[in-house]
Scaffold this active site. Structure first.
Site, PDB file in Angstrom:
ATOM      1  CD1 TRP A 118       4.885  -8.789  -5.148  1.00  0.00           C
ATOM      2  CD2 TRP A 118       6.027  -8.499  -3.178  1.00  0.00           C
ATOM      3  NE1 TRP A 118       4.273  -7.713  -4.308  1.00  0.00           N
ATOM      4  CE2 TRP A 118       4.965  -7.711  -3.251  1.00  0.00           C
ATOM      5  CE3 TRP A 118       6.897  -8.539  -2.145  1.00  0.00           C
ATOM      6  CZ2 TRP A 118       4.926  -6.982  -1.799  1.00  0.00           C
ATOM      7  CZ3 TRP A 118       6.638  -7.956  -0.935  1.00  0.00           C
ATOM      8  CH2 TRP A 118       5.589  -6.964  -1.019  1.00  0.00           C
ATOM      9  CG  ASN A 119       3.796 -11.670   0.250  1.00  0.00           C
ATOM     10  OD1 ASN A 119       3.696 -12.462  -0.895  1.00  0.00           O
ATOM     11  ND2 ASN A 119       2.707 -11.228   0.981  1.00  0.00           N
ATOM     12  CD  GLU A 155      -4.076  -6.400   2.197  1.00  0.00           C
ATOM     13  OE1 GLU A 155      -3.300  -7.330   2.785  1.00  0.00           O
ATOM     14  OE2 GLU A 155      -4.285  -6.655   1.022  1.00  0.00           O
ATOM     15  CD  GLU A 159      -3.311 -16.234   0.852  1.00  0.00           C
ATOM     16  OE1 GLU A 159      -3.491 -14.933   1.068  1.00  0.00           O
ATOM     17  OE2 GLU A 159      -1.981 -16.502   0.637  1.00  0.00           O
ATOM     18  CG  LEU A 160      -8.097 -13.455  -3.390  1.00  0.00           C
ATOM     19  CD1 LEU A 160      -9.702 -13.303  -4.057  1.00  0.00           C
ATOM     20  CD2 LEU A 160      -7.218 -13.568  -4.582  1.00  0.00           C
ATOM     21  N   GLY A 183      -2.451 -13.464  -4.405  1.00  0.00           N
ATOM     22  CA  GLY A 183      -2.248 -11.937  -4.767  1.00  0.00           C
ATOM     23  C   GLY A 183      -3.460 -11.112  -4.292  1.00  0.00           C
ATOM     24  CB  SER A 184      -4.499  -7.574  -5.132  1.00  0.00           C
ATOM     25  OG  SER A 184      -4.631  -7.739  -6.498  1.00  0.00           O
ATOM     26  CE  LYS A 234       4.139 -13.948 -14.604  1.00  0.00           C
ATOM     27  NZ  LYS A 234       4.496 -13.060 -13.567  1.00  0.00           N
ATOM     28  N   PRO A 235       6.085 -16.847 -11.246  1.00  0.00           N
ATOM     29  CG  PRO A 235       8.370 -16.857 -11.193  1.00  0.00           C
ATOM     30  CD  PRO A 235       7.203 -17.638 -12.046  1.00  0.00           C
ATOM     31  CB  ALA A 236       5.554 -12.051  -8.315  1.00  0.00           C
ATOM     32  CB  CYS A 290      -2.123 -11.756   2.544  1.00  0.00           C
ATOM     33  SG  CYS A 290      -1.415 -13.449   2.847  1.00  0.00           S
TER      34      CYS A 290
END
Length: 491
Positions: free
Chosen positions: A158-159, A391, A257-258, A235-236, A182-184, A291
């Site tokens: 989402w960011n 974080e 990419e976490l 994401g996370s 698939k978007p947030a 991130c």
């Protein structure tokens, strides 16, 4: 020049599957809330496995046609889409501001950044080179070709709802892949607006599909459907580990990419004005919800007082407010949960001995209905505090003193994350030593915003697998095929 007055109809938002705009089969919807006001701005379809399967099948049908186009033809489509993004920059920025709280000026910057991936990969796709290898006998020729991996899925955060999408779709489409996005659910409208631009650009149906809804059912179909050959997720780390497990059944290719926990190091020989400006740019961009933002600000003890003074002055000058308001530099947190986490981290630090230099509270008054938190600076921070281990994902800069290069490198590397790190120095020898010693995939040396489309982006350790951007980003969507050709020589 193609433009459109309205990229999305907020009252009638639909998914984009096989070139058509569709509701969820069950007609269920999810509310999208503006974090600046707490008000619902629209409803998106709550798609599930069936809609995802339809999108995958559409991508599969489109794959043969799309992959058979020349690299020039695919590149021309990407450049047309790039131009449309620029033409509609203001509206795309407004959508991001409303759905996830990005300040409008930052939103405009993201549109330009997102479009740059389309331009870069439109050109990079023209340079997908194979090779010939010297054979061990005279009647053989050894050839390596590079082919698109197939149908891909992009699961975006989402960011950075537009930039993360083009950073995945740009190389995928340039390589000849087709797929689904698939978007947030916090920021899906940007993806739908992008799909509208793809439609206006004339990209053939089925090449790009956007499915909105809760993550669980959509991800289950993506990971269990054998047609999907490659998945890119941002994401996370927690979710990334789950996706690795889900991919094992079919050995699907993954790019992950976490999370990150970036150190930001200010040495005693640094230009303190430049370093403080960089710290503000890294820490408070997107309200600290990136991130790669500075999470731990290490400052040499001999310059801590002076650096703190410069930093505090700059932080206090930041304008906080509704993300659509002119001149706003810091918007809201994306959700109440995100706001609560920031409050918890600041409270924990203060209880364990940190001192508050500025900020430190949820904002009230005319901003009370939104998820606003004051830009905050803490000092006397130590390793026992949550802000040094997790974080924060918010506008909080913890200052940590250090005395030697060896000490700060040990502290900076003492994390499971390895995405980005920053340091400021005017010493060339130190610059080489530190950049090579830091265990992170991205290093900003006297540079707080190092990410560009022509360079690889990704992390070490638990911050991810694979790279996005650069020629490495294109490699993620290609298969190397070795062909050994045997032939009869003349007698």
């Amino acid at each position: 020049m193609l433009t459109t007055e309205s990229l999305v109809e907020f009252e009638q938002m639909k998914m984009f599957i096989d070139g058509e705009w569709k509701d969820a089969e069950n007609t269920n919807t999810i509310s999208v809330v503006n974090p600046s006001t707490g008000k619902t701005i629209g409803q998106i379809p709550n798609g599930g496995r069936s809609e995802t399967r339809n999108a995958i099948e559409a991508a599969e049908r489109a794959f043969k046609m799309w992959s058979n186009l020349t690299a020039n033809e695919r590149g021309d489509y990407l450049l047309k889409l790039r131009d449309l993004m620029h033409d509609n920059k203001q509206q795309l920025a407004e959508i991001m501001s409303m759905e996830m709280g990005k300040p409008f000026s930052e939103g405009q910057g993201e549109v330009v950044y997102a479009a740059s991936f389309l331009a870069w990969f439109a050109e990079e796709g023209r340079r997908i080179y194979g090779e010939t290898i010297p054979a061990s006998s005279t009647n053989k020729r050894l050839i390596v070709t590079r082919q698109p991996v197939g149908v891909v899925a992009a699961i975006t955060p989402w960011n950075f709802p537009l930039a993360m999408m083009t950073r995945k779709l740009g190389p995928a489409l340039a390589a000849g892949c087709t797929g689904i996005v698939k978007p947030a659910k916090q920021s899906p409208i940007s993806a739908l607006a992008f799909a509208k631009l793809a439609e206006l650009a004339g990209i053939p149906k089925g090449v790009i599909n956007v499915v909105t809804g809760e993550s669980g059912p959509i991800a289950d179909e993506i990971f269990e459907n054998k047609t999907v050959r490659k998945i890119s997720f941002t994401g996370s780390t927690e979710i990334g580990k789950l996706l690795v497990s889900k991919s094992a059944a079919q050995l699907k290719r993954l790019s992950l990419e976490l999370g990150g926990h970036a150190p930001f190091i200010v040495f005693e020989d640094a230009d303190l004005e430049l370093a403080a400006t960089g710290a503000v740019a890294s820490k408070y961009r997107n309200t600290g919800q990136t991130c790669v933002c500075a999470n731990r600000v290490y400052v040499h003890r001999s310059v801590m007082e002076r650096f703190s003074e410069i930093l505090i002055q700059k932080v206090k000058e930041l304008k906080v407010g509704n993300s659509l308001e002119s001149g706003v530099q810091v918007g809201p947190l994306v959700s109440k949960e995100g706001l609560s986490k920031v409050e918890e981290h600041v409270k924990d630090a203060l209880e364990k001995g940190a001192r508050l230099l500025c900020g430190g509270r949820r904002m009230d008054g005319e901003l009370a209905d939104g998820n606003f938190y004051e830009p905050t600076v803490l000092t006397d921070v130590n390793r026992t505090m949550l802000v040094t281990r997790e974080e924060t994902f918010g506008p909080v800069a913890p200052l940590i003193p250090f005395d030697s290069e060896e000490e700060v490198l040990s502290e900076a590397n003492d994390t499971d994350y390895g995405l980005a790190a920053y340091f400021y120095t005017e010493n060339l020898s130190r610059a080489i030593r530190v950049s090579e010693a830091l265990e992170f995939g991205i290093i900003g040396m006297n540079d707080a915003v190092p990410a560009v489309p022509q360079a690889p982006f990704g992390g070490m350790k638990e911050s991810g697998i694979g790279r996005e951007g650069g020629h490495q980003g294109l490699d993620e969507y290609l298969e190397d095929k070795f062909i050994s050709l045997s032939f009869q020589t003349k007698k």
